[in-house]
Design a protein around this motif. Structure first.
Motif, PDB file in Angstrom:
ATOM      1  N   LEU A  88       0.904  -1.109  -0.075  1.00  0.00           N
ATOM      2  CA  LEU A  88      -0.308   0.056   0.026  1.00  0.00           C
ATOM      3  C   LEU A  88       0.737   1.117   0.762  1.00  0.00           C
ATOM      4  O   LEU A  88       0.475   2.344  -0.603  1.00  0.00           O
ATOM      5  CB  LEU A  88      -0.968  -0.189   1.691  1.00  0.00           C
ATOM      6  CG  LEU A  88      -1.715   1.430   1.693  1.00  0.00           C
ATOM      7  CD1 LEU A  88      -2.708   1.461   0.036  1.00  0.00           C
ATOM      8  CD2 LEU A  88      -2.760   0.743   3.371  1.00  0.00           C
ATOM      9  N   VAL A  94      -2.064   2.822  -9.008  1.00  0.00           N
ATOM     10  CA  VAL A  94      -3.110   3.407  -8.574  1.00  0.00           C
ATOM     11  C   VAL A  94      -4.136   2.975  -8.303  1.00  0.00           C
ATOM     12  O   VAL A  94      -4.171   2.765  -7.004  1.00  0.00           O
ATOM     13  CB  VAL A  94      -3.691   5.221  -9.262  1.00  0.00           C
ATOM     14  CG1 VAL A  94      -4.892   5.542  -9.276  1.00  0.00           C
ATOM     15  CG2 VAL A  94      -2.346   6.331  -9.284  1.00  0.00           C
ATOM     16  N   ALA A  95      -4.613   2.189  -9.178  1.00  0.00           N
ATOM     17  CA  ALA A  95      -5.699   0.883  -9.190  1.00  0.00           C
ATOM     18  C   ALA A  95      -5.282  -0.313  -8.201  1.00  0.00           C
ATOM     19  O   ALA A  95      -6.506  -0.301  -6.909  1.00  0.00           O
ATOM     20  CB  ALA A  95      -5.600   0.706 -10.672  1.00  0.00           C
ATOM     21  N   LYS A  97      -3.131   0.482  -5.132  1.00  0.00           N
ATOM     22  CA  LYS A  97      -3.374   1.201  -3.496  1.00  0.00           C
ATOM     23  C   LYS A  97      -4.949   1.219  -3.429  1.00  0.00           C
ATOM     24  O   LYS A  97      -5.023   0.859  -2.344  1.00  0.00           O
ATOM     25  CB  LYS A  97      -2.488   2.386  -4.573  1.00  0.00           C
ATOM     26  CG  LYS A  97      -2.049   3.297  -2.720  1.00  0.00           C
ATOM     27  CD  LYS A  97      -2.017   4.714  -3.276  1.00  0.00           C
ATOM     28  CE  LYS A  97      -0.166   4.843  -3.839  1.00  0.00           C
ATOM     29  NZ  LYS A  97       0.059   3.981  -2.338  1.00  0.00           N
ATOM     30  N   SER A  98      -5.572   1.336  -4.131  1.00  0.00           N
ATOM     31  CA  SER A  98      -6.835   1.798  -4.474  1.00  0.00           C
ATOM     32  C   SER A  98      -7.451   0.677  -3.983  1.00  0.00           C
ATOM     33  O   SER A  98      -8.058   0.182  -2.736  1.00  0.00           O
ATOM     34  CB  SER A  98      -7.993   2.200  -5.332  1.00  0.00           C
ATOM     35  OG  SER A  98      -7.411   3.882  -5.701  1.00  0.00           O
ATOM     36  N   PHE A  99      -7.112  -0.369  -4.976  1.00  0.00           N
ATOM     37  CA  PHE A  99      -7.728  -1.818  -4.153  1.00  0.00           C
ATOM     38  C   PHE A  99      -7.793  -2.086  -2.838  1.00  0.00           C
ATOM     39  O   PHE A  99      -8.395  -2.795  -2.460  1.00  0.00           O
ATOM     40  CB  PHE A  99      -7.434  -2.890  -5.181  1.00  0.00           C
ATOM     41  CG  PHE A  99      -7.653  -4.672  -5.204  1.00  0.00           C
ATOM     42  CD1 PHE A  99      -8.983  -4.407  -5.374  1.00  0.00           C
ATOM     43  CD2 PHE A  99      -6.506  -5.019  -4.421  1.00  0.00           C
ATOM     44  CE1 PHE A  99      -9.561  -5.958  -4.630  1.00  0.00           C
ATOM     45  CE2 PHE A  99      -6.816  -6.786  -3.783  1.00  0.00           C
ATOM     46  CZ  PHE A  99      -8.414  -7.032  -4.121  1.00  0.00           C
ATOM     47  N   LEU A 101      -6.565  -0.051  -0.066  1.00  0.00           N
ATOM     48  CA  LEU A 101      -6.944   0.121   1.013  1.00  0.00           C
ATOM     49  C   LEU A 101      -8.321   0.150   0.816  1.00  0.00           C
ATOM     50  O   LEU A 101      -9.016  -0.139   2.438  1.00  0.00           O
ATOM     51  CB  LEU A 101      -6.765   2.195   0.281  1.00  0.00           C
ATOM     52  CG  LEU A 101      -7.297   3.552   1.539  1.00  0.00           C
ATOM     53  CD1 LEU A 101      -6.541   3.254   2.193  1.00  0.00           C
ATOM     54  CD2 LEU A 101      -6.698   4.305   0.770  1.00  0.00           C
ATOM     55  N   ILE A 102      -8.731  -0.463   0.059  1.00  0.00           N
ATOM     56  CA  ILE A 102     -10.825  -0.724  -0.001  1.00  0.00           C
ATOM     57  C   ILE A 102     -10.778  -1.821   1.154  1.00  0.00           C
ATOM     58  O   ILE A 102     -11.472  -1.836   1.634  1.00  0.00           O
ATOM     59  CB  ILE A 102     -11.543  -0.302  -1.398  1.00  0.00           C
ATOM     60  CG1 ILE A 102     -11.130   0.856  -2.062  1.00  0.00           C
ATOM     61  CG2 ILE A 102     -13.040  -1.397  -1.259  1.00  0.00           C
ATOM     62  CD1 ILE A 102     -12.256   0.752  -3.049  1.00  0.00           C
TER      63      ILE A 102
END
Length: 283
Positions: A88, A94-95, A97-99, A101-102
């Motif tokens: 993370l 970015v994709a 990292k977002s996955f 984090l979610i």
């Protein structure tokens, strides 16, 4: 003149919450020293019998099992959360990292009971895991995962994972990458650089995450009660049984106070044991 007029707005609610918590703890503490009167909700006179009763092997076993489950949960959560936190912080995608984090934060938006019911669906004899294994022909009979320590620990890891990832991410994000580059320039490979630089410097986050996971698991009730089904005893479930099934509130209070003291004792011993690691991380 008060130069910080907003300070009272923040201090006042915290002070009221602290007073309310202290009053609740005082009420539990005085109940712990009262005698149990069978057939009555009102406690009797002062006594130490509740604490002497905790010396029985049955209750000692529950204390040991609770500490073991908490330690196991904290360590497994650390092993699962560290790679997630590392990815993370370090990934530039970015994709991804977002996955991550979610995935890490989403469980915080679900109640403990909802999360526990989802694990019942997954771990049950007719649940997702057993259905897949039977469909693939790997097993003939369902694997018993409910009402076991394995099932309880698995569900508790899911509960503590988000907080562990957040704490580790905060620690890893403050590590200067130049230290790793310096280790690499001196001949250290990626694995050695991680073990000698990144891991020691992230120790404050590891210590904070493990301590929080241990304390959080120690007070967990819904997950051990529903996944364990009464066959995996922890202090929280025993307090419930004594207080709301037997109405022995004095003994339940004594068990709660002793459990709180045990939590502080274990965390203090762990603090002393990992002091050398904290000193490494501080440098």
């Amino acid at each position: 003149m008060n130069k910080r007029p907003f300070l009272a707005l923040f201090v006042a609610p915290a002070t009221l919450a602290a007073i309310a918590s202290a009053a609740a703890l005082a009420a539990i503490l005085q109940y712990a020293f009262r005698a149990y009167v069978p057939g009555s909700l009102n406690p009797g006179g002062l006594t130490l019998d509740n604490f002497f009763a905790l010396l029985r092997p049955l209750y000692a076993q529950v204390f040991i099992q609770t500490v073991w489950i908490c330690l196991l949960t904290a360590l497994i959560t650390l092993v699962v959360a560290y790679p997630m936190a590392f990815a993370l912080v370090r990934t530039r995608n970015v994709a991804l990292k977002s996955f991550l984090l979610i995935t890490a934060v989403t469980p915080l938006f679900l109640g403990e009971v909802v999360r526990t019911y989802s694990w019942i669906i997954v771990l049950g004899n007719s649940g997702f895991i057993n259905s897949v294994l039977k469909g693939l022909g790997i097993i003939d009979r369902p694997i018993q995962m409910m009402f076991t320590t394995f099932g309880v620990v698995t569900a508790l890891v899911h509960v503590t994972l988000p907080v562990m990832v957040i704490m580790l991410s905060a620690a890893l994000s403050h590590i200067d990458r130049d230290y790793e580059k310096a280790a690499t320039s001196l001949g250290a490979g990626p694995v050695k650089a991680f073990l000698t630089v990144t891991l020691p410097l992230s120790m404050p986050g590891v210590v904070a995450g493990v301590s929080t996971a241990f304390a959080w698991t120690f007070s967990a009730f819904a997950t051990p009660q529903m996944i364990g089904g009464g066959k995996v005893s922890m202090i929280s479930t025993l307090v419930y049984q004594l207080g709301f099934a037997s109405f022995n509130f004095p003994f339940a209070a004594a068990l709660s106070v002793t459990g709180l003291a045990l939590t502080f004792a274990v965390l203090a011993m762990a603090k002393q044991a990992i002091k050398p690691l904290e000193k490494i991380g501080a440098h």
